[in-house]
Design a protein around this motif. Structure first.
Motif, PDB file in Angstrom:
ATOM      1  N   GLY A  82      58.700  37.328 -17.986  1.00  0.00           N
ATOM      2  CA  GLY A  82      57.450  37.342 -18.500  1.00  0.00           C
ATOM      3  C   GLY A  82      57.653  36.567 -19.682  1.00  0.00           C
ATOM      4  N   PHE A  83      58.530  36.177 -20.554  1.00  0.00           N
ATOM      5  CA  PHE A  83      59.137  36.378 -22.111  1.00  0.00           C
ATOM      6  C   PHE A  83      60.561  35.192 -21.622  1.00  0.00           C
ATOM      7  CE2 PHE A  83      58.136  38.530 -25.996  1.00  0.00           C
ATOM      8  CZ  PHE A  83      56.655  38.761 -25.417  1.00  0.00           C
ATOM      9  N   ARG A 123      62.096  27.435 -21.054  1.00  0.00           N
ATOM     10  CA  ARG A 123      62.913  26.115 -21.155  1.00  0.00           C
ATOM     11  C   ARG A 123      61.796  25.258 -22.073  1.00  0.00           C
ATOM     12  NH1 ARG A 123      66.619  23.608 -18.696  1.00  0.00           N
ATOM     13  NH2 ARG A 123      67.911  25.763 -17.991  1.00  0.00           N
ATOM     14  N   HIS A 126      61.604  31.319 -12.694  1.00  0.00           N
ATOM     15  CA  HIS A 126      60.624  30.520 -12.035  1.00  0.00           C
ATOM     16  C   HIS A 126      58.602  31.226 -11.298  1.00  0.00           C
ATOM     17  CE1 HIS A 126      58.397  26.749 -11.508  1.00  0.00           C
ATOM     18  NE2 HIS A 126      59.065  26.289 -10.588  1.00  0.00           N
ATOM     19  N   ARG A 179      73.864  41.796 -24.016  1.00  0.00           N
ATOM     20  CA  ARG A 179      74.414  40.674 -22.930  1.00  0.00           C
ATOM     21  C   ARG A 179      75.369  41.194 -22.247  1.00  0.00           C
ATOM     22  NH1 ARG A 179      75.717  35.930 -24.970  1.00  0.00           N
ATOM     23  NH2 ARG A 179      75.050  35.079 -27.474  1.00  0.00           N
ATOM     24  N   TYR A 224      66.216  39.380 -33.077  1.00  0.00           N
ATOM     25  CA  TYR A 224      65.881  38.729 -31.237  1.00  0.00           C
ATOM     26  C   TYR A 224      65.184  37.380 -30.684  1.00  0.00           C
ATOM     27  CZ  TYR A 224      68.355  38.134 -26.077  1.00  0.00           C
ATOM     28  OH  TYR A 224      68.922  37.733 -25.720  1.00  0.00           O
ATOM     29  N   ASN A 257      54.706  33.969 -21.004  1.00  0.00           N
ATOM     30  CA  ASN A 257      54.749  32.761 -20.900  1.00  0.00           C
ATOM     31  C   ASN A 257      53.875  33.183 -19.809  1.00  0.00           C
ATOM     32  OD1 ASN A 257      55.729  33.806 -18.382  1.00  0.00           O
ATOM     33  ND2 ASN A 257      58.440  33.916 -19.680  1.00  0.00           N
ATOM     34  N   ARG A 300      66.311  41.522 -18.831  1.00  0.00           N
ATOM     35  CA  ARG A 300      66.114  40.018 -19.259  1.00  0.00           C
ATOM     36  C   ARG A 300      63.919  40.795 -18.913  1.00  0.00           C
ATOM     37  NH1 ARG A 300      67.528  34.020 -18.573  1.00  0.00           N
ATOM     38  NH2 ARG A 300      69.031  33.927 -20.053  1.00  0.00           N
ATOM     39  N   LEU A 301      63.827  40.256 -20.215  1.00  0.00           N
ATOM     40  CA  LEU A 301      62.162  40.814 -20.090  1.00  0.00           C
ATOM     41  C   LEU A 301      61.772  39.188 -19.738  1.00  0.00           C
ATOM     42  CD1 LEU A 301      61.560  43.235 -21.879  1.00  0.00           C
ATOM     43  CD2 LEU A 301      60.270  41.365 -24.062  1.00  0.00           C
TER      44      LEU A 301
END
Ligand code: CMC
Length: 430
Positions: A305-306, A309, A267, A297, A354, A363, A302-303
């Motif tokens: 800022g990308f 939901r 978040h 996987r 992907y 985001n 994780r990237l």
């Protein structure tokens, strides 16, 4: 209530529910399943609440497929360009843009509530110097309840409104004090002659040794970021505020819970994580390696800022911030290689199957940290900045909820543990 219904039938049991379809003023139709258990004896299962509307609200509208965000009907792009954060706060709280008189009264109220009780500064000094400022924010916000216990009747609209203004006004004061505690500077008191964002910069960076002049470019950049962070309908922290609010808890406890929820890296903690990630990547030559990690996987990376939901399109806030990032850095005369790195990362990700297939776009958190960094705000304060802006949304949603309190929020579960078994004395256990 809608005339349309969706028939939910349990043919084996011969039971049927005609569930009403609720249509808001905009957005997807929603099936009202409140009678499902009573009529059919079933709960629904929706971990992560991907398809569950927890409340109805007049405040913020998002269309994730089209990348639309509106506060009280006003497009975020117009507010970002033409409004200011205090005006947006008024809009979110009360539903309409203020007249000139309403605006100046509201701004004055916010200004005159910025000071905190001096005992709170003693609390801040009680934290270790290296405490994360979000820990300080959550703790101090919750302890505000100890200072206003005679003015927290949540059934009284005036007291609710006062608490809302106090929270919006005091959050920057507390945030700056948390920062100053970390760097060992004396607490600074708010200056009424400045506007909301200028005052915050002064609270953060002025020192007793010499006068501090607020850079108007920095103040305007901050104002923009606060507008963009102000509300985002029922996200994790806002839902937390509403869930705590549904118990009748005081507003300071509700917002403190929201701050804690915001802290997580999935978040609001993502803006801090983005900067750490960009520093770790270090150079454009390493971008491919990190894209591969994000796609793997078996790798928890994780990237940051990308992805989002709700947005399955470019986050409209990210679009505005990306442009502002270039403008602000140019206006401040700052060159930051992290901006080039971020743009390269974005370009490669947006062309990669992907990310394309999963509709993963930058985001709000992807570029905001680069602006905060250019303003001299340290990485550990990034999520605090988000919290200052989002306080407006939290209190607006809490006010809306408190004006029409519903039932306590109480989800159910699918129990997967042991079935009934008998207690064994300790010497009889195998
Ligand atoms: N990097 C790599 N893969 C990702 C990412 C990412 N950032 N985000 C989602 N995915 C993949 C995910 O692994 C899944 O793949 P698969 O279908 O093969 O299992 C697919 O995309 C769908 O992801 P999800 O985890 O089911 O999506 P979600 O809606 O549960 O999570 C999210 C949304 C924002 C938590 C997630 O995208 C994420 O962790 N992003 C990075 C953290 C971040 O930037 N958070 C800030 C959100 S915006 C501001 C705010 O809310 O405060």
């Amino acid at each position: 209530m809608s005339e349309r219904t969706i028939r939910i039938s349990d043919e084996a049991a011969g039971k049927v529910l005609e569930a009403p379809v609720i249509s808001g003023s905009e957005g997807d139709p929603t099936i009202d399943i409140a009678k499902l258990y009573k009529e059919l004896g079933y709960f629904t299962y929706d971990p992560g609440y991907s398809v569950t509307a927890s409340c109805s609200s007049d405040i913020t509208f998002i269309d994730g497929a089209q990348g639309i965000l509106r506060y009280r009907g006003y497009p975020i792009e117009q507010l970002a360009e033409r409004s200011n954060f205090v005006e947006v706060a008024y809009l979110l709280l009360y539903g309409e843009l203020p007249s000139a008189t309403e605006f100046s009264e509201f701004e004055r109220d916010i200004t005159y509530h910025t000071m905190v009780h001096d005992q709170l500064n003693t609390f801040i000094k009680g934290f270790r110097y290296d405490a994360h400022p979000m820990a300080i924010m959550a703790g101090i916000t919750s302890s505000l309840a100890g200072f206003y216990h005679d003015q927290m009747d949540i059934d009284d609209p005036e007291q609710r409104n006062l608490a809302a203004k106090r929270l919006i006004a005091k959050m920057p004061t507390i945030a700056a004090a948390a920062y100053r505690h970390h760097v060992g500077w004396p607490i600074c008191y708010p200056r009424n002659s400045l506007n909301y964002c200028e005052r915050f910069l002064d609270l953060m960076f002025s020192v007793p040794a010499e006068p501090y002049k607020v850079n108007p470019v920095a103040a305007r950049a901050l104002d923009l970021l606060f507008i963009l962070h102000a509300d985002h309908e029922q996200n994790a922290s806002t839902s937390t505020v509403r869930l705590v609010g549904s118990t009748g808890a005081n507003p300071y406890a509700c917002v403190s819970a929201g701050i804690s929820a915001l802290w997580g890296p999935a978040h609001g903690g993502a803006n801090e994580a983005v900067l750490r990630m960009l520093n770790e990547i270090g150079d454009v030559s390493q971008v491919g390696k990190y894209i591969d990690k994000a796609k793997d996987r078996d790798d928890p990376f994780r990237l940051m800022g990308f992805g989002h939901r709700v947005y399955k399109n470019y986050d409209p806030r990210a679009e505005i911030i990306r442009k502002a990032c270039h403008d602000v850095l140019a206006d401040l005369g700052v060159t930051d290689p992290l901006l080039d790195l971020a743009m390269k990362l974005e370009k490669i990700a947006l062309e990669d199957d992907y990310f394309v297939q999963r509709k993963l776009y930058p985001n709000v958190d992807f570029y905001s940290g680069i602006i905060y960094k250019a303003l001299g705000i340290p990485t550990s304060m990034f999520t605090v900045m988000f919290a200052i802006g989002r306080t407006v949304g939290w209190v607006s949603q809490w006010l809306e909820q408190s004006a029409n309190p519903g039932r306590i929020g109480r989800p159910r579960q699918v129990y997967t543990g042991k079935q009934q078994r008998d207690y064994q004395a300790i010497d009889q256990r195998g």
